[in-house]
Design a protein around this motif. Structure first.
Motif, short mmCIF file in Angstrom:
data_model
loop_
_atom_site.label_atom_id
_atom_site.label_comp_id
_atom_site.label_asym_id
_atom_site.label_seq_id
_atom_site.Cartn_x
_atom_site.Cartn_y
_atom_site.Cartn_z
N THR A 1 2.70 -5.90 3.62
CA THR A 1 2.17 -6.97 4.46
C THR A 1 2.72 -8.29 3.95
OG1 THR A 1 0.15 -5.69 4.80
CG2 THR A 1 0.08 -8.01 5.38
N THR B 1 3.55 0.66 2.94
CA THR B 1 3.22 -0.37 3.91
C THR B 1 3.20 -1.72 3.19
OG1 THR B 1 1.86 1.20 5.12
CG2 THR B 1 1.55 -1.12 5.64
N SER C 1 11.33 -4.20 13.17
CA SER C 1 9.95 -4.65 13.19
C SER C 1 9.86 -6.17 13.08
CB SER C 1 9.17 -4.01 12.03
OG SER C 1 7.87 -4.53 11.98
N THR D 1 4.82 7.12 2.18
CA THR D 1 4.78 5.99 3.10
C THR D 1 4.40 4.72 2.34
OG1 THR D 1 4.10 7.45 4.88
CG2 THR D 1 3.76 5.11 5.22
N LYS E 1 3.11 -6.59 9.27
CA LYS E 1 3.14 -5.40 8.41
C LYS E 1 4.42 -4.64 8.69
CE LYS E 1 -1.70 -4.45 7.66
NZ LYS E 1 -2.73 -3.45 7.64
N TYR E 2 5.05 -4.18 7.61
CA TYR E 2 6.25 -3.38 7.73
C TYR E 2 5.99 -2.04 7.05
CZ TYR E 2 11.05 -1.81 7.34
OH TYR E 2 12.19 -1.08 7.43
N VAL E 3 6.25 -0.93 7.75
CA VAL E 3 5.98 0.41 7.24
C VAL E 3 7.30 1.11 6.97
CG1 VAL E 3 4.88 2.61 7.72
CG2 VAL E 3 3.82 0.50 8.53
N GLU F 1 8.63 4.71 6.22
CA GLU F 1 8.31 6.14 6.20
C GLU F 1 9.31 6.86 5.30
OE1 GLU F 1 5.81 7.70 7.78
OE2 GLU F 1 5.04 5.93 8.80
N GLU G 1 0.86 -1.18 0.00
CA GLU G 1 0.00 0.00 0.00
C GLU G 1 0.90 1.23 0.00
OE1 GLU G 1 -2.42 -0.37 3.47
OE2 GLU G 1 -3.18 -2.33 2.88
#
Length: 181
Positions: free
Chosen positions: A44, A42, A63, A40, A67-69, A71, A35
């Motif tokens: 999954t 994201t 993490s 950003t 889910k890994y975000v 930024e 996403e």
């Protein structure tokens, strides 16, 4: 059966078999969910475990969630993988992001195109109706005479071939008289 008649049947059969084979492959292979919103990203992991180890281009982020975000992603390509237990999934991420971009859905794009076409047709209809009344009229630049005065016609240019017969010059036209037999 002739070969020409059986070719469409073979083509249809190949399409059906190819579609069924693709559906079987998608059931076996699970996919990452990516996403993108602004800068950003994201991601999954397809693994269903809660404890997932991420690895991005040789580094291991902190993490451990599914889910890994990322930024402030800078649109640079990255190799990433998620693993849990003995299962490991690899992915090549090449996501283009920008801070000021707006995402449009298909309905908004369709609405913009339809509105543009309606406005264009409206302008065409207005131009047609306003120019229809002026058809055949001379434009203001065609004549440079002032309004209110009648324009006088210049005298006709004399043509020597069609001069009227005058009393003293009958000999010029003497050959045109009817002859009696």
């Amino acid at each position: 059966m002739r070969l020409e008649q059986s070719l469409p049947l073979v083509g249809l059969l190949l399409c059906v078999v190819g579609t069924a084979a693709q559906q079987d492959d998608t059931k076996e292979q699970e996919e990452f969910l990516v996403e993108i919103s602004g800068t950003t990203v994201t991601i999954t992991c397809p693994l269903m475990d809660d404890r997932v180890v991420w690895e991005i281009t040789g580094t291991k982020p902190a993490s451990n969630e599914r889910k890994y975000v990322i930024e402030n992603h800078d649109s640079s390509p990255a190799n990433l993988s998620c693993s849990s237990g003995g299962n490991k999934y690899d992915m090549y991420l090449n996501a283009r992001v920008c801070a000021n971009c707006e995402e449009l859905d298909a309905l908004a794009v369709t609405g913009i195109i339809i509105a543009d076409l309606l406005i264009t047709f409206g302008v065409l209809i207005l131009v047609y109706y306003f120019s229809k009344d002026r058809k055949g009229r001379p434009s203001a630049s065609a004549g440079s005479r002032p309004r209110g005065q009648k324009m006088q016609r210049p005298p006709p240019i004399p043509n020597p071939d069609y001069e009227p017969i005058r009393k003293g010059q009958r000999e010029v036209y003497a050959g045109l008289e009817p002859r009696g037999f």
